[in-house]
Design an enzyme around this catalytic site. Structure first.
Site, mmCIF file in Angstrom:
data_model
loop_
_atom_site.group_PDB
_atom_site.id
_atom_site.type_symbol
_atom_site.label_atom_id
_atom_site.label_comp_id
_atom_site.label_asym_id
_atom_site.label_seq_id
_atom_site.Cartn_x
_atom_site.Cartn_y
_atom_site.Cartn_z
ATOM 1 N N GLU A 24 26.315 37.531 42.867
ATOM 2 C CA GLU A 24 26.561 38.798 42.157
ATOM 3 C C GLU A 24 27.051 38.567 40.723
ATOM 4 O O GLU A 24 27.579 37.495 40.396
ATOM 5 C CB GLU A 24 27.631 39.575 42.907
ATOM 6 C CG GLU A 24 28.940 38.802 42.957
ATOM 7 C CD GLU A 24 30.084 39.628 43.501
ATOM 8 O OE1 GLU A 24 30.635 40.419 42.733
ATOM 9 O OE2 GLU A 24 30.411 39.462 44.682
ATOM 10 N N LYS A 158 39.095 40.493 50.110
ATOM 11 C CA LYS A 158 40.272 40.374 49.262
ATOM 12 C C LYS A 158 41.503 40.891 49.977
ATOM 13 O O LYS A 158 41.466 41.961 50.585
ATOM 14 C CB LYS A 158 40.078 41.196 47.988
ATOM 15 C CG LYS A 158 39.226 40.508 46.970
ATOM 16 C CD LYS A 158 38.722 41.483 45.945
ATOM 17 C CE LYS A 158 37.697 42.409 46.582
ATOM 18 N NZ LYS A 158 37.141 43.385 45.660
HETATM 19 N N1 PSU Z 1 36.142 39.930 44.613
HETATM 20 C C1 PSU Z 1 36.709 39.506 43.457
HETATM 21 N N2 PSU Z 1 36.348 40.115 42.317
HETATM 22 C C2 PSU Z 1 35.429 41.113 42.300
HETATM 23 C C3 PSU Z 1 34.837 41.562 43.528
HETATM 24 C C4 PSU Z 1 35.234 40.919 44.651
HETATM 25 O O1 PSU Z 1 37.552 38.624 43.440
HETATM 26 O O2 PSU Z 1 35.145 41.622 41.224
HETATM 27 C C5 PSU Z 1 33.802 42.657 43.511
HETATM 28 C C6 PSU Z 1 32.580 42.284 44.374
HETATM 29 O O3 PSU Z 1 31.444 42.480 43.575
HETATM 30 C C7 PSU Z 1 32.587 43.292 45.505
HETATM 31 C C8 PSU Z 1 33.175 44.476 44.798
HETATM 32 O O4 PSU Z 1 31.303 43.509 46.037
HETATM 33 O O5 PSU Z 1 34.240 43.904 44.037
HETATM 34 C C9 PSU Z 1 33.634 45.604 45.686
HETATM 35 O O6 PSU Z 1 33.976 46.695 44.876
HETATM 36 P P1 PSU Z 1 34.190 48.151 45.496
HETATM 37 O O7 PSU Z 1 35.453 48.083 46.262
HETATM 38 O O8 PSU Z 1 34.258 49.060 44.304
HETATM 39 O O9 PSU Z 1 32.986 48.399 46.362
#
Ligand code: PSU
Ligand code: MN
Length: 302
Positions: A24, A158
């Site tokens: 990604e 996370k």
């Molecule tokens: N983990 C990290 N940094 C990030 C992300 C995950 O340490 O930027 C990103 C990934 O792209 C994941 C996204 O798919 O955050 C999820 O975001 P949301 O909760 O808005 O769906």
């Protein structure tokens, strides 16, 4: 015959061999300080190559879903002050608007699977946010795994999320979670959470065989949970203190919705004097390497 009201959507661009590992771009654009984004992109590409496969960065380049972004295209992203995060709900709009967008896990696996790429890697999956009583906030990553056939290597989700509820929701959605050399669902900076996995597999060959069989059998994804390398795990006490500080900061800054994750991560990096960035980089590298080993077992190495 009716006349189309606008041009058809641009075709997908795929510059990646079948054994590529989809990676990604949100983690590059929003997950690390901008100055280190290109270094991270290169070092992940190197980790994949060393493990016998290619890393293919996935992003939306002026509205074109692209698998295998060039360094120039990545540099174009990093030069912009802000690049929006595309998830499965807003991806189509960025395409329609011919805009740049960084992919999260959800759109990485959507675009990768459309391009015939079966293996992906990320740092941590999105999931169920804390504070559900106040507001429901669940990442599109989880629903996407139930729809798109990609084996995704991740260090759990996370720990700023509700890790146990995220694990439950994966089960509800019928997405298998396989622990690589672990019986526990990992929590990103920490190797273990109180949640478990559906199966434990200790060797890459079996991992690739199982993922391949599941993707073919079901047409949806599989989560491969790979804990952060032991040497890079953050001490629990310090981690909790940094997290509390970052959450408080993000709350008082009024972060909501898709802004919550970047707001907390940015503050965590500051509070920990970049220890969280180093841990983040270590675990992504290890996930890309494992994904590349799987992909080369599955489709042949370079
Ligand atoms: N983990 C990290 N940094 C990030 C992300 C995950 O340490 O930027 C990103 C990934 O792209 C994941 C996204 O798919 O955050 C999820 O975001 P949301 O909760 O808005 O769906
Ligand atoms: Mn959300």
């Amino acid at each position: 015959m009716s006349t189309p009201t606008h041009a058809p959507p641009p075709p997908l661009v795929r510059r990646a061999p079948p054994n590529a590992v989809a990676v990604e771009t949100t983690v590059l654009v929003h997950g690390v300080p901008r100055a280190s984004a290109m270094d991270l992109a290169r070092s992940l590409a190197e980790s994949a190559r060393a493990a016998g496969a290619r890393a293919a960065y996935v992003g939306v380049v002026r509205g074109v879903p692209t698998v295998g972004m060039t360094e120039d295209e990545l540099a174009g992203f990093f030069a912009q002050a802000s690049i929006p995060k595309a998830n499965t709900s807003n991806l189509g709009w960025f395409i329609h608007q011919r805009q740049h967008a960084a992919t999260t896990v959800s759109t990485t696996i959507e675009i990768a699977s459309a391009a015939g790429i079966a293996v992906g890697a990320t740092g941590g999956l999105g999931g169920v946010h804390k504070g559900l009583a106040e507001r429901l906030d669940i990442s599109a990553d989880l629903g996407a795994l139930a729809r798109f056939p990609v084996a995704l290597v991740t260090s759990g989700c996370k720990s700023i999320l509700d890790v146990e509820s995220t694990r439950e929701l994966l089960e509800t959605l019928g997405v298998p979670v396989v622990g690589y050399r672990t019986d526990r669902f990992p929590a990103f900076y920490r190797r273990e959470s109180s949640a478990g996995v559906d199966a434990r597999i200790d060797d890459v060959r079996t991992l690739a065989q199982f993922a391949r069989q599941e993707l073919a059998r079901t047409g949806r994804g599989v989560v491969i949970a790979n804990p952060i390398p032991a040497a890079d795990e953050l001490p629990e006490g310090e981690w909790k203190a940094w997290l509390a500080q970052a959450e408080e900061g993000a709350r008082s800054a009024g972060a909501t919705g898709r802004g919550v994750t970047p707001a907390i991560l940015g503050r965590l990096h500051e509070a920990s004097e970049h220890a969280t960035v180093r841990a983040n980089v270590a675990l992504i590298r290890s996930n890309v390497a494992l994904a590349a080993e799987m992909a080369s077992r599955w489709f042949g190495s370079d």
